[in-house]
Design a protein around this motif. Sequence first.
Motif, PDB file in Angstrom:
ATOM      1  N   GLU A 110       9.329   6.873  -3.247  1.00 40.91           N
ATOM      2  CA  GLU A 110      10.738   7.463  -3.604  1.00 40.91           C
ATOM      3  C   GLU A 110      11.718   7.533  -2.460  1.00 40.91           C
ATOM      4  OE1 GLU A 110      11.659   8.881  -6.340  1.00 40.91           O
ATOM      5  OE2 GLU A 110       9.760   8.314  -7.620  1.00 40.91           O
ATOM      6  N   LEU A 111      11.117   7.426  -1.171  1.00 41.98           N
ATOM      7  CA  LEU A 111      11.993   6.984  -0.129  1.00 41.98           C
ATOM      8  C   LEU A 111      12.798   5.928  -0.357  1.00 41.98           C
ATOM      9  CD1 LEU A 111      12.797   7.190   2.892  1.00 41.98           C
ATOM     10  CD2 LEU A 111      10.992   6.272   3.549  1.00 41.98           C
ATOM     11  N   ARG A 112      12.032   4.906  -0.647  1.00 47.03           N
ATOM     12  CA  ARG A 112      12.786   3.560  -0.697  1.00 47.03           C
ATOM     13  C   ARG A 112      13.732   3.554  -2.026  1.00 47.03           C
ATOM     14  NH1 ARG A 112      11.459  -1.378  -2.719  1.00 47.03           N
ATOM     15  NH2 ARG A 112       9.222  -0.913  -3.373  1.00 47.03           N
ATOM     16  N   ALA A 113      13.051   3.913  -2.922  1.00 47.87           N
ATOM     17  CA  ALA A 113      13.892   4.024  -4.503  1.00 47.87           C
ATOM     18  C   ALA A 113      15.241   4.773  -4.123  1.00 47.87           C
ATOM     19  CB  ALA A 113      13.118   4.686  -5.503  1.00 47.87           C
ATOM     20  N   LEU A 166      -1.468   3.319   6.849  1.00 47.56           N
ATOM     21  CA  LEU A 166      -1.260   2.437   5.727  1.00 47.56           C
ATOM     22  C   LEU A 166      -1.622   1.030   5.698  1.00 47.56           C
ATOM     23  CD1 LEU A 166       2.270   3.664   5.155  1.00 47.56           C
ATOM     24  CD2 LEU A 166       0.282   4.214   3.441  1.00 47.56           C
ATOM     25  N   GLY A 167      -2.115   0.438   4.646  1.00 47.30           N
ATOM     26  CA  GLY A 167      -2.434  -0.961   4.632  1.00 47.30           C
ATOM     27  C   GLY A 167      -3.908  -1.275   5.206  1.00 47.30           C
ATOM     28  N   PRO A 168      -4.404  -2.442   5.133  1.00 44.58           N
ATOM     29  CA  PRO A 168      -5.790  -2.930   5.658  1.00 44.58           C
ATOM     30  C   PRO A 168      -5.824  -2.734   7.072  1.00 44.58           C
ATOM     31  CG  PRO A 168      -4.820  -4.595   4.617  1.00 44.58           C
ATOM     32  CD  PRO A 168      -3.841  -3.563   4.239  1.00 44.58           C
ATOM     33  N   ASP A 176       1.035  -1.310   0.134  1.00 42.42           N
ATOM     34  CA  ASP A 176       0.039  -0.061   0.081  1.00 42.42           C
ATOM     35  C   ASP A 176       0.813   1.173   0.110  1.00 42.42           C
ATOM     36  OD1 ASP A 176      -2.383   1.603  -0.088  1.00 42.42           O
ATOM     37  OD2 ASP A 176      -2.448   1.643   2.182  1.00 42.42           O
ATOM     38  N   ALA A 177       1.927   1.250   0.693  1.00 37.76           N
ATOM     39  CA  ALA A 177       2.786   2.458   0.948  1.00 37.76           C
ATOM     40  C   ALA A 177       3.436   2.648  -0.562  1.00 37.76           C
ATOM     41  CB  ALA A 177       4.072   2.126   1.897  1.00 37.76           C
ATOM     42  N   ASP A 178       3.680   1.832  -1.514  1.00 36.00           N
ATOM     43  CA  ASP A 178       4.148   1.878  -2.673  1.00 36.00           C
ATOM     44  C   ASP A 178       3.314   2.733  -3.637  1.00 36.00           C
ATOM     45  OD1 ASP A 178       6.984   1.072  -2.228  1.00 36.00           O
ATOM     46  OD2 ASP A 178       6.612  -0.990  -2.847  1.00 36.00           O
ATOM     47  N   ARG A 179       2.051   2.794  -3.126  1.00 36.80           N
ATOM     48  CA  ARG A 179       1.122   3.570  -4.113  1.00 36.80           C
ATOM     49  C   ARG A 179       1.554   5.065  -3.921  1.00 36.80           C
ATOM     50  NH1 ARG A 179      -3.880   3.911  -3.461  1.00 36.80           N
ATOM     51  NH2 ARG A 179      -3.975   3.387  -1.181  1.00 36.80           N
ATOM     52  N   TYR A 180       2.343   5.500  -2.768  1.00 33.46           N
ATOM     53  CA  TYR A 180       2.119   7.110  -2.556  1.00 33.46           C
ATOM     54  C   TYR A 180       3.689   7.610  -3.103  1.00 33.46           C
ATOM     55  CZ  TYR A 180      -2.160   6.134   0.158  1.00 33.46           C
ATOM     56  OH  TYR A 180      -3.252   5.750   0.567  1.00 33.46           O
ATOM     57  N   PRO A 181       3.930   8.437  -3.611  1.00 36.36           N
ATOM     58  CA  PRO A 181       5.197   8.955  -4.089  1.00 36.36           C
ATOM     59  C   PRO A 181       6.085   9.023  -3.036  1.00 36.36           C
ATOM     60  CG  PRO A 181       3.528  10.149  -5.560  1.00 36.36           C
ATOM     61  CD  PRO A 181       2.801   9.209  -4.302  1.00 36.36           C
ATOM     62  N   ALA A 182       5.582   9.662  -1.877  1.00 37.74           N
ATOM     63  CA  ALA A 182       6.435  10.107  -0.788  1.00 37.74           C
ATOM     64  C   ALA A 182       7.034   8.807  -0.135  1.00 37.74           C
ATOM     65  CB  ALA A 182       5.654  10.666   0.591  1.00 37.74           C
TER      66      ALA A 182
END
Length: 288
Positions: free
Chosen positions: A202-205, A278-280, A193-199
Amino acid sequence: MADSPLKDRTVVVTGAARGIGAALAHRLARRGARLALLDHDEPALRATAAVLPGTTLALRVDVTDRAALDDAAETIRGRLGPPSVVVANAGIAEGGPFARSDPGTWRRVIDVNLIGSAETARAFLPDLVRTAGYHLQIASLASIGAAPMMSAYCASKSGVEAFTHTLRAETAHHGVAVGIAYLGWTDTELIRDADRYPAVRELRAHMPPPARHVQTVETVVARLVHAVEQRRTAVYIPRWLRLAQLTRAAIPPLVLRATRRNLPRLESETPLRPTGLLGPGGRSDATS
């Protein structure tokens, strides 16, 4: 596994409805443990418990509710026996700039991850003293190196690291072992779910390649169960996180350098807004 030291022992897992907690429950059940699973999301928790072999008790509990935890501890004692192991796994997360974060949501992350972990220990510590048991706190790479866009999560995980070290020192002479598990990015619904958000994406990328790698839940829980069986003081998953621990003083300047370079570009491309929980599991928490 008939030779597991967990066979016929009572084990408590918080945050057991899904993700790492649910997968951990499956492996512990196969070790012959009597499981007490705690989570605030009752439907998901009961679905997890329904497919487990052996003796399982599922209890709806918000880990920030001291009275509910005390009631749960009494119920577990009476139905399964005093716990020999407690895994403080319950946790939630949000992403986004601190300045734009909702104060209530920000505080809720701290309450669940840090205060909830401490209240879990408080509720079950008498049992662990009685059984000379083991308490495992689930922490994070965020405990070692704080990152932008995750201020509440990083603050809470740094807090549980300090709390764990304190608890270990205070309880060792009672025969209680206290461990901490440092986890990297793990393939749970929360991370997807977190990967859907640019903030957050991009942190992880922009992390170094080893740090951005997402590991499987199966890999993580296999090592967690081994840590429980061995009463480990610390477990690093993946193992290279131990090196990050040894060089942690160098991490903040590196993070600052990277964010000074990348945040202006991100902010020019799209407004960086809070993600909410984030997440269910987070969404369930927000509506409970």
